[in-house]
Structures are given as C-alpha cells and as structure tokens.
Enzyme design. Structure first.
Site, PDB file in Angstrom:
ATOM      1  N   ASN A   9       0.865  -1.183   0.000  1.00  0.00           N
ATOM      2  CA  ASN A   9       0.000   0.000   0.000  1.00  0.00           C
ATOM      3  C   ASN A   9       0.901   1.232   0.000  1.00  0.00           C
ATOM      4  OD1 ASN A   9      -1.794   2.069   0.494  1.00  0.00           O
ATOM      5  ND2 ASN A   9      -2.279   1.416   2.595  1.00  0.00           N
ATOM      6  N   LYS A  11       0.092   4.250  -0.320  1.00  0.00           N
ATOM      7  CA  LYS A  11      -0.565   5.457   0.223  1.00  0.00           C
ATOM      8  C   LYS A  11      -0.320   6.631  -0.723  1.00  0.00           C
ATOM      9  CE  LYS A  11      -0.116   3.365   4.698  1.00  0.00           C
ATOM     10  NZ  LYS A  11      -0.090   3.480   6.143  1.00  0.00           N
ATOM     11  N   HIS A  97      -9.438   1.047   4.812  1.00  0.00           N
ATOM     12  CA  HIS A  97      -8.165   1.275   5.507  1.00  0.00           C
ATOM     13  C   HIS A  97      -8.409   2.243   6.675  1.00  0.00           C
ATOM     14  CE1 HIS A  97      -4.121   2.623   6.403  1.00  0.00           C
ATOM     15  NE2 HIS A  97      -3.700   1.503   5.840  1.00  0.00           N
ATOM     16  N   GLU A  99      -6.898   4.708   7.691  1.00  0.00           N
ATOM     17  CA  GLU A  99      -6.751   6.136   7.351  1.00  0.00           C
ATOM     18  C   GLU A  99      -8.009   6.656   6.656  1.00  0.00           C
ATOM     19  OE1 GLU A  99      -3.038   5.632   5.321  1.00  0.00           O
ATOM     20  OE2 GLU A  99      -2.112   5.089   7.229  1.00  0.00           O
ATOM     21  N   GLU A 169      -5.219  -4.892  10.654  1.00  0.00           N
ATOM     22  CA  GLU A 169      -4.177  -3.887  10.846  1.00  0.00           C
ATOM     23  C   GLU A 169      -4.439  -3.113  12.139  1.00  0.00           C
ATOM     24  OE1 GLU A 169      -2.250  -2.701   6.845  1.00  0.00           O
ATOM     25  OE2 GLU A 169      -4.036  -1.480   7.099  1.00  0.00           O
ATOM     26  N   GLY A 175       2.524   2.419  10.645  1.00  0.00           N
ATOM     27  CA  GLY A 175       3.449   3.531  10.446  1.00  0.00           C
ATOM     28  C   GLY A 175       4.156   3.971  11.713  1.00  0.00           C
ATOM     29  N   SER A 215       3.526  -1.957  10.315  1.00  0.00           N
ATOM     30  CA  SER A 215       4.976  -1.995  10.540  1.00  0.00           C
ATOM     31  C   SER A 215       5.586  -3.354  10.247  1.00  0.00           C
ATOM     32  CB  SER A 215       5.323  -1.527  11.955  1.00  0.00           C
ATOM     33  OG  SER A 215       4.947  -0.170  12.130  1.00  0.00           O
TER      34      SER A 215
HETATM   35  P1  PGA Z   1       2.846   0.365   7.588  1.00  0.00           P
HETATM   36  O1  PGA Z   1       1.379   0.549   6.958  1.00  0.00           O
HETATM   37  O2  PGA Z   1       3.391  -0.923   7.028  1.00  0.00           O
HETATM   38  O3  PGA Z   1       3.624   1.569   7.099  1.00  0.00           O
HETATM   39  O4  PGA Z   1       2.691   0.323   9.059  1.00  0.00           O
HETATM   40  C1  PGA Z   1       0.529  -0.548   6.766  1.00  0.00           C
HETATM   41  C2  PGA Z   1      -0.770  -0.063   6.165  1.00  0.00           C
HETATM   42  O5  PGA Z   1      -1.212   1.028   6.526  1.00  0.00           O
HETATM   43  O6  PGA Z   1      -1.371  -0.749   5.317  1.00  0.00           O
END
Ligand code: PGA
Length: 253
Positions: A9, A11, A97, A99, A169, A175, A215
């Site tokens: 992803n 983003k 997601h 976000e 997640e 992140g 992460s």
């Molecule tokens: P990250 O994000 O691996 O940077 O923690 C995962 C995601 O948001 O799908």
C-alpha cells in the site's frame, strides 16, 4: 480459496517517475527471485494504475486501488468507481483502511456498500479492520474488530464472502514502527477466523485469506508469516523500497 498474498500500500507517495521506477524494479525482482504460490499486489495511487498496468502486464505482479466509491457512476466529483477500476483490468481494491476511516469518515455501513460495489465488478476487496491503541488497552478489542466484520461483511452471501480478503491492521502498529507481536497477530487472526466460522461455517473460514498489516518489514515478516492464521501481509512504508518489499514477499514464499 485461502491464498498467500503480499500487498504493498503505497498510500499518497511517489511522483510518476518514482512510481514507474519502483514498479519496474519490483516486477524485475519478483520475476527473478520469487517462486511458489504467493500473490503479489501493488496498490499505488489510482492515477498511476493505467501506466503501471503496462509494466505489470504478463508479470506475476498484480495491481490494486487504495479506495473506490460505492456508486457505479454519477455526479461525485473527484471519485473513482469500481467499473472504472475493473475497466483497467486490475484485480484488487483496499476497502476501509484505517486512514480512510479516520480522515475521511468512512463507517461500517459505507464500507459494506464499497465492498459490494467491488464484488459486483469482480474486484477482490481487501477489507481492512483493526483496533486503536485506546481500544487495545482499555476495551474488548477482539469484540471491536469482530464487530467491524459483522457490520460491513456479514450481509454478503457465502459466495460473495468467499471473494473477500481480510487485512487485520492494528491502528497502533500502522506507520509507528510498533509491530504486533506474532502472538498478538496470531491470536487476533484466529479469533477472526472463528468469528467467520460461526457465521459462514468452518470450510469458508478456513478458506478465507487474512493478511496482517502494521509496521511489517523484512526483519519481522518471516516470524509473522509463520503464524498458522497469518496468510500474508499488507505492507505500507516497507513497500516503498523495492528490495525490502521483495524480501518480504520472499518471506511468504
Ligand atoms: P505500515 O502501513 O506498514 O507503514 O505500518 C501498513 C498499512 O497502513 O497498510
């Protein structure tokens, strides 16, 4: 069918030149180094999908969108529909997601509509779920994540549900560099699989692909993927580097 999948992803990252370079590198490395049954998916910003489709064509790398609108067409300025995505020949779309839930107000009912819109066009929804840090520390976090599945997915019939991929997640791990331990991931994945079994039966639950995200990187991927109920990963930051992303895919071979 339960599958091994590693999805990246991106983003809201990468300019066009950077996106082309990253995709070219990933396609080359995956084709050279990855064997076996692992599915590889890149989810770049939608604006790049048509061009990147030319780079991934004939390779073992698939493409997905990061979001879709719930309606097929109409006066929804700025949005991208699932028939549009399907017409590009892509296979996947992220739905819900954290976000999107947090910054764009997407709720369970809307995500049920988006999931149905994706399935109607033959796209595989990668349905994201997970709890916040406060929920993990102070509440029944398993019940909260199970309720996300119930509210957005459990109106689907068994055939429709069979085409959904789940991505667990934990928001506190996205992140942040704070990964769920493999035991925390396994416990939640097993709880979600049991929840699916209670509604759809154990055959469908056993066939459901459940990815871990948050992460995940080239150092911790092998341990996470060794968990019996972790079928693969949804990778954010580490998917922006071709070498690291490929190494994560290789950890899932
Ligand atoms: P990250 O994000 O691996 O940077 O923690 C995962 C995601 O948001 O799908």
């Amino acid at each position: 069918m339960r599958k091994r999948i590693v999805a990246g992803n991106w983003k809201m990252n990468k300019t066009l030149d950077e996106a082309l370079a990253l995709t070219t590198e990933v396609v080359g490395m995956i084709n050279d180094e990855v064997r076996g049954e692992v599915g590889v998916v890149l989810c770049p910003p939608s604006v790049y999908l048509p061009l990147l489709g030319k780079l991934t064509e004939g390779s073992r790398v698939g493409l997905g969108a990061q979001n879709c609108h719930q309606k097929a067409s109409g006066a929804y300025t700025g949005e991208v529909s699932t028939p549009m995505l399907a017409s590009l020949g892509i296979g996947y779309v992220l739905v819900g997601h954290s976000e999107r839930r947090q910054y764009f107000g997407e709720n369970d009912a809307l995500l049920a509509e988006k999931t149905k819109a994706a399935l109607a066009e033959g796209l595989v929804p990668i349905f994201c779920c997970g709890e916040s840090l406060d929920e993990r520390q102070n509440q029944d976090y398993e019940a909260i994540v199970k309720a996300q599945l119930t509210a957005s997915l459990f109106d689907l019939n068994a055939e429709e549900f069979g085409n959904v991929v789940i991505a667990y997640e934990p928001i506190w791990a996205i992140g942040t560099g704070l990964t769920a331990s493999s035991q925390q991931a396994q416990d939640m994945h097993a709880a979600l699989r049991a929840h699916i079994a209670a509604h759809y039966g154990s055959t469908i639950a056993d066939d459901t692909t459940i990815l871990y995200g948050g992460s995940c990187n080239e150092k911790n991927a092998a341990e996470l993927f060794a968990c019996p109920d972790v079928d693969g990963g949804l990778i954010g930051g580490a998917s922006l580097k071709s070498r690291e992303f490929t190494n994560i895919v290789k950890a899932r071979m």
